[in-house]
Design a protein around this motif. Sequence first.
Motif, PDB file in Angstrom:
ATOM      1  N   SER A   1       0.829  -1.211   0.000  1.00 56.25           N
ATOM      2  CA  SER A   1       0.000   0.000   0.000  1.00 56.25           C
ATOM      3  C   SER A   1       0.859   1.255   0.000  1.00 56.25           C
ATOM      4  O   SER A   1       0.548   2.239  -0.688  1.00 56.25           O
ATOM      5  CB  SER A   1      -0.943   0.005   1.207  1.00 56.25           C
ATOM      6  N   SER A   2       1.962   1.245   0.733  1.00 60.58           N
ATOM      7  CA  SER A   2       2.870   2.388   0.745  1.00 60.58           C
ATOM      8  C   SER A   2       3.516   2.608  -0.619  1.00 60.58           C
ATOM      9  O   SER A   2       3.511   3.723  -1.160  1.00 60.58           O
ATOM     10  CB  SER A   2       3.963   2.175   1.795  1.00 60.58           C
ATOM     11  N   THR A   3       4.042   1.542  -1.200  1.00 63.84           N
ATOM     12  CA  THR A   3       4.775   1.661  -2.460  1.00 63.84           C
ATOM     13  C   THR A   3       3.897   2.230  -3.561  1.00 63.84           C
ATOM     14  O   THR A   3       4.272   3.197  -4.252  1.00 63.84           O
ATOM     15  CB  THR A   3       5.309   0.280  -2.887  1.00 63.84           C
ATOM     16  N   TYR A   4       2.723   1.658  -3.746  1.00 59.43           N
ATOM     17  CA  TYR A   4       1.870   2.095  -4.853  1.00 59.43           C
ATOM     18  C   TYR A   4       1.245   3.455  -4.580  1.00 59.43           C
ATOM     19  O   TYR A   4       1.019   4.245  -5.513  1.00 59.43           O
ATOM     20  CB  TYR A   4       0.810   1.035  -5.149  1.00 59.43           C
ATOM     21  N   THR A   5       0.978   3.773  -3.319  1.00 60.11           N
ATOM     22  CA  THR A   5       0.448   5.096  -2.998  1.00 60.11           C
ATOM     23  C   THR A   5       1.472   6.183  -3.286  1.00 60.11           C
ATOM     24  O   THR A   5       1.149   7.226  -3.873  1.00 60.11           O
ATOM     25  CB  THR A   5       0.018   5.154  -1.519  1.00 60.11           C
ATOM     26  N   VAL A   6       2.723   5.962  -2.892  1.00 58.14           N
ATOM     27  CA  VAL A   6       3.766   6.969  -3.129  1.00 58.14           C
ATOM     28  C   VAL A   6       3.982   7.173  -4.628  1.00 58.14           C
ATOM     29  O   VAL A   6       4.097   8.317  -5.099  1.00 58.14           O
ATOM     30  CB  VAL A   6       5.086   6.562  -2.439  1.00 58.14           C
ATOM     31  N   ILE A   7       4.035   6.101  -5.396  1.00 54.21           N
ATOM     32  CA  ILE A   7       4.216   6.256  -6.851  1.00 54.21           C
ATOM     33  C   ILE A   7       3.017   6.973  -7.464  1.00 54.21           C
ATOM     34  O   ILE A   7       3.170   7.863  -8.313  1.00 54.21           O
ATOM     35  CB  ILE A   7       4.435   4.891  -7.518  1.00 54.21           C
ATOM     36  N   GLY A   8       1.795   6.603  -7.036  1.00 56.35           N
ATOM     37  CA  GLY A   8       0.608   7.267  -7.561  1.00 56.35           C
ATOM     38  C   GLY A   8       0.592   8.754  -7.271  1.00 56.35           C
ATOM     39  O   GLY A   8       0.198   9.570  -8.116  1.00 56.35           O
ATOM     40  N   LEU A   9       1.027   9.139  -6.074  1.00 55.45           N
ATOM     41  CA  LEU A   9       1.118  10.562  -5.731  1.00 55.45           C
ATOM     42  C   LEU A   9       2.213  11.254  -6.533  1.00 55.45           C
ATOM     43  O   LEU A   9       2.050  12.395  -6.981  1.00 55.45           O
ATOM     44  CB  LEU A   9       1.392  10.715  -4.235  1.00 55.45           C
ATOM     45  N   ALA A  10       3.330  10.557  -6.741  1.00 55.98           N
ATOM     46  CA  ALA A  10       4.461  11.155  -7.454  1.00 55.98           C
ATOM     47  C   ALA A  10       4.106  11.505  -8.897  1.00 55.98           C
ATOM     48  O   ALA A  10       4.421  12.589  -9.381  1.00 55.98           O
ATOM     49  CB  ALA A  10       5.658  10.205  -7.427  1.00 55.98           C
ATOM     50  N   ILE A  11       3.438  10.582  -9.591  1.00 57.72           N
ATOM     51  CA  ILE A  11       3.139  10.846 -11.002  1.00 57.72           C
ATOM     52  C   ILE A  11       2.051  11.899 -11.159  1.00 57.72           C
ATOM     53  O   ILE A  11       1.903  12.485 -12.249  1.00 57.72           O
ATOM     54  CB  ILE A  11       2.743   9.550 -11.743  1.00 57.72           C
ATOM     55  N   ALA A  12       1.293  12.190 -10.094  1.00 55.43           N
ATOM     56  CA  ALA A  12       0.322  13.282 -10.142  1.00 55.43           C
ATOM     57  C   ALA A  12       0.940  14.601  -9.686  1.00 55.43           C
ATOM     58  O   ALA A  12       0.486  15.674 -10.095  1.00 55.43           O
ATOM     59  CB  ALA A  12      -0.879  12.943  -9.258  1.00 55.43           C
ATOM     60  N   TRP A  13       1.969  14.544  -8.844  1.00 55.63           N
ATOM     61  CA  TRP A  13       2.558  15.741  -8.240  1.00 55.63           C
ATOM     62  C   TRP A  13       3.654  16.349  -9.105  1.00 55.63           C
ATOM     63  O   TRP A  13       3.604  17.533  -9.462  1.00 55.63           O
ATOM     64  CB  TRP A  13       3.122  15.359  -6.869  1.00 55.63           C
ATOM     65  N   PHE A  14       4.636  15.569  -9.465  1.00 50.94           N
ATOM     66  CA  PHE A  14       5.834  16.117 -10.095  1.00 50.94           C
ATOM     67  C   PHE A  14       5.583  16.752 -11.463  1.00 50.94           C
ATOM     68  O   PHE A  14       6.068  17.867 -11.724  1.00 50.94           O
ATOM     69  CB  PHE A  14       6.908  15.032 -10.212  1.00 50.94           C
TER      70      PHE A  14
END
Length: 497
Positions: free
Chosen positions: A384-397
């Motif tokens: 849950s941590s891994t996929y949440t962080v990647i999902g946030l990253a591709i929306a944020w950066f």
Amino acid sequence: MSIEKTSSTPEVDEKGSDVVLEETSHEQAARYAPGTVIIDEIAEKKLVRKWDKILLPLLMIIYLLGYLDRTNLGNARLMGLTTDDLGGDPTGQLYAWINSAFYFAYIIFQYPGTILGKYFPQNIWLGVAATGWGVCCTLQATTFNFAGLFVARFGVGVFESMFSPNMSLYFTFFYTRKEIGKRLGIWFACASIAGAFGGLIAYGVQHIVSDVKIWKLLFIIEGIPAIAFGIASIWLLPDRPETTKYLTEEERALAINRMSRGGKKEVEGTLNKAHVKAAFKDWKIYLYGAIYFGVNTAASALGAFLPTIIAQLGFTAAQAQLLTVPPYAAGAIILIITNFISDHFESRGIPMVVASLWGGIGYLILLVSQSVGARYFATFLITSSTYTVIGLAIAWFPYNMGSESKRAAGIPVFQSIGQCGSICGSNIFPTADAPRYFKGFGLSCGFSFATAIVAAAMTTYFRYENARRDREYGAIDRLAPVDTSDADDSPGFRYTV
């Protein structure tokens, strides 16, 4: 700056409906003057719903199939891949090289894959990519030694490098920064769902009685659908709002205007070379890469080694395939919920910090506990941590890069750095370290906590910089078009925090 919200139909126009009908979509878009933001809420919601229906189902299916093809190596390993093609591989080193082959290709080709994609119709580019990786995945079933398998995996990486990095840019053509988080979250959740489906498919394939090796059947079963959907997407996906056949002229005008909210859209098929150069000089993009490196170390390890790690807890190979399903399913649900919350509060950094911390705690549990129940629970925290962080990253950066051209250059830069973490993750769980894998769990734990620290620093900086620009240049309406001739360094640009 004034904001005018309406809930009227498009016919309510002082110029009269006849004039509106005679305007082209670009002329209609020009009616949105820089000083006034006209928001027709009914028209906006109707357009967004249309994009959701056109884009999300097909892109979700394609990405799910792509992630199946990317991560099925871990399932194939438990089915006898290393025994048949790699001569037993007692140290696990050959398997690590095969797993790394994908990421070698991904790192090398994602920059040209994203830059060149800017010059081509997106539906054709993305469709060819999906078709290509489906072909290469299927060809893995024809291999009989290390060299053949390495080349096939390399091919999967080449074609996937044309797809995934482009998606962060592609979504910005259709959604505003307040809408994109939940859509990218739902789309990227297919990576976690693919892990769940991968375990179910592998469990089913493992019970097939056939003269063909079951791991070969797995590659065939998961490769052919990607070919079919890749070909279909060439005709079904839109290119850009300016050219798609799916919109009326009024909808096209609104869609074009939305592309310039908080920035300025570029002419299709063009590339601002000054912004490309600026991407390479921007220190923030390298910090994005540092975050992406840490989380991709965990992501690649999950896909390649989670079935093996669960098997080491005392379960049979078939049970381990099945027990990978719940952690991936939980990861998808938590990712979607977190991205919805992130969109609501227009904040990416704080949710990323929290998600990274609970991932680090998961790795700590794997390091210190020998309880089967506790260690299995830790896999839920990690996925849950891994996929949440990647999902946030591709929306944020991407939205913090200021222009289409800088995104086209900056996305593959930070993702290339991040995919080096994927190579790292492929090599930190050697067979000799089983069943505790202290090195792999320890490094992944450190990367998770480091990601939390860097994300906290980035969101603090963006909040400070937005406040500084408000003081120096005045507060701005983030829905209005902005002159981004200097990309995100432009005075009117504001960062997503």
